[in-house]
Motif scaffolding. Sequence first.
Motif, PDB file in Angstrom:
ATOM      1  N   HIS A  51       0.839  -1.205   0.000  1.00 41.93           N
ATOM      2  CA  HIS A  51       0.000   0.000   0.000  1.00 41.93           C
ATOM      3  C   HIS A  51       0.871   1.252   0.000  1.00 41.93           C
ATOM      4  O   HIS A  51       0.552   2.225  -0.700  1.00 41.93           O
ATOM      5  N   GLN A  52       1.964   1.239   0.745  1.00 36.97           N
ATOM      6  CA  GLN A  52       2.867   2.381   0.755  1.00 36.97           C
ATOM      7  C   GLN A  52       3.403   2.661  -0.645  1.00 36.97           C
ATOM      8  O   GLN A  52       3.539   3.820  -1.046  1.00 36.97           O
ATOM      9  N   MET A  53       3.712   1.602  -1.384  1.00 40.76           N
ATOM     10  CA  MET A  53       4.209   1.774  -2.751  1.00 40.76           C
ATOM     11  C   MET A  53       3.180   2.478  -3.627  1.00 40.76           C
ATOM     12  O   MET A  53       3.525   3.346  -4.441  1.00 40.76           O
ATOM     13  N   VAL A  54       1.905   2.120  -3.468  1.00 41.66           N
ATOM     14  CA  VAL A  54       0.849   2.765  -4.253  1.00 41.66           C
ATOM     15  C   VAL A  54       0.734   4.235  -3.845  1.00 41.66           C
ATOM     16  O   VAL A  54       0.667   5.128  -4.701  1.00 41.66           O
ATOM     17  N   HIS A  67      -9.482  12.378  -2.333  1.00 39.59           N
ATOM     18  CA  HIS A  67     -10.031  12.360  -0.976  1.00 39.59           C
ATOM     19  C   HIS A  67     -10.031  10.969  -0.357  1.00 39.59           C
ATOM     20  O   HIS A  67      -9.631  10.801   0.799  1.00 39.59           O
ATOM     21  N   ALA A  68     -10.514   9.955  -1.076  1.00 44.42           N
ATOM     22  CA  ALA A  68     -10.638   8.621  -0.499  1.00 44.42           C
ATOM     23  C   ALA A  68     -10.299   7.559  -1.533  1.00 44.42           C
ATOM     24  O   ALA A  68     -10.747   7.634  -2.675  1.00 44.42           O
ATOM     25  N   LEU A  69      -9.493   6.579  -1.105  1.00 41.57           N
ATOM     26  CA  LEU A  69      -9.099   5.486  -1.986  1.00 41.57           C
ATOM     27  C   LEU A  69      -9.152   4.185  -1.205  1.00 41.57           C
ATOM     28  O   LEU A  69      -8.355   3.972  -0.291  1.00 41.57           O
ATOM     29  N   ALA A  70     -10.105   3.326  -1.549  1.00 40.02           N
ATOM     30  CA  ALA A  70     -10.176   1.977  -0.964  1.00 40.02           C
ATOM     31  C   ALA A  70      -9.213   1.132  -1.784  1.00 40.02           C
ATOM     32  O   ALA A  70      -9.412   0.941  -2.987  1.00 40.02           O
ATOM     33  N   LEU A  71      -8.158   0.652  -1.151  1.00 43.77           N
ATOM     34  CA  LEU A  71      -7.053   0.042  -1.876  1.00 43.77           C
ATOM     35  C   LEU A  71      -6.957  -1.457  -1.602  1.00 43.77           C
ATOM     36  O   LEU A  71      -6.996  -1.894  -0.461  1.00 43.77           O
ATOM     37  N   GLN A  72      -6.812  -2.223  -2.697  1.00 47.93           N
ATOM     38  CA  GLN A  72      -6.537  -3.657  -2.622  1.00 47.93           C
ATOM     39  C   GLN A  72      -5.310  -3.911  -3.489  1.00 47.93           C
ATOM     40  O   GLN A  72      -5.235  -3.411  -4.613  1.00 47.93           O
ATOM     41  N   THR A  73      -4.350  -4.660  -2.935  1.00 48.32           N
ATOM     42  CA  THR A  73      -3.160  -5.004  -3.696  1.00 48.32           C
ATOM     43  C   THR A  73      -2.954  -6.510  -3.663  1.00 48.32           C
ATOM     44  O   THR A  73      -3.375  -7.176  -2.709  1.00 48.32           O
ATOM     45  N   SER A  74      -2.321  -7.024  -4.706  1.00 53.12           N
ATOM     46  CA  SER A  74      -1.995  -8.454  -4.741  1.00 53.12           C
ATOM     47  C   SER A  74      -0.917  -8.712  -5.784  1.00 53.12           C
ATOM     48  O   SER A  74      -0.613  -7.857  -6.606  1.00 53.12           O
ATOM     49  N   VAL A  75      -0.358  -9.914  -5.725  1.00 51.45           N
ATOM     50  CA  VAL A  75       0.582 -10.362  -6.755  1.00 51.45           C
ATOM     51  C   VAL A  75      -0.209 -11.141  -7.788  1.00 51.45           C
ATOM     52  O   VAL A  75      -1.271 -11.690  -7.470  1.00 51.45           O
TER      53      VAL A  75
END
Length: 78
Positions: A51-54, A67-75
Amino acid sequence: MAMDAGEIERMICEGIPGAKVTITDLRGDGDHYAALVVSEAFEGLPRVRQHQMVYEALKGKMGDDLHALALQTSVPKD
């Protein structure tokens, strides 16, 4: 000033080359988005670092222009 989905996607792709990014405008207001970011660069990293990378790719826009970002990350899955 709100950001549009294309700008968010572009910034993430520039900051994390090769990432596959899907942006969804949650309210239709250009101010509340969800992002799914899939990247090999996340391999072996804890979710917090992913998430920090994004957020780093967004270059300080989070909380200001965005203002708002619901974040999902995966490989990527094979």
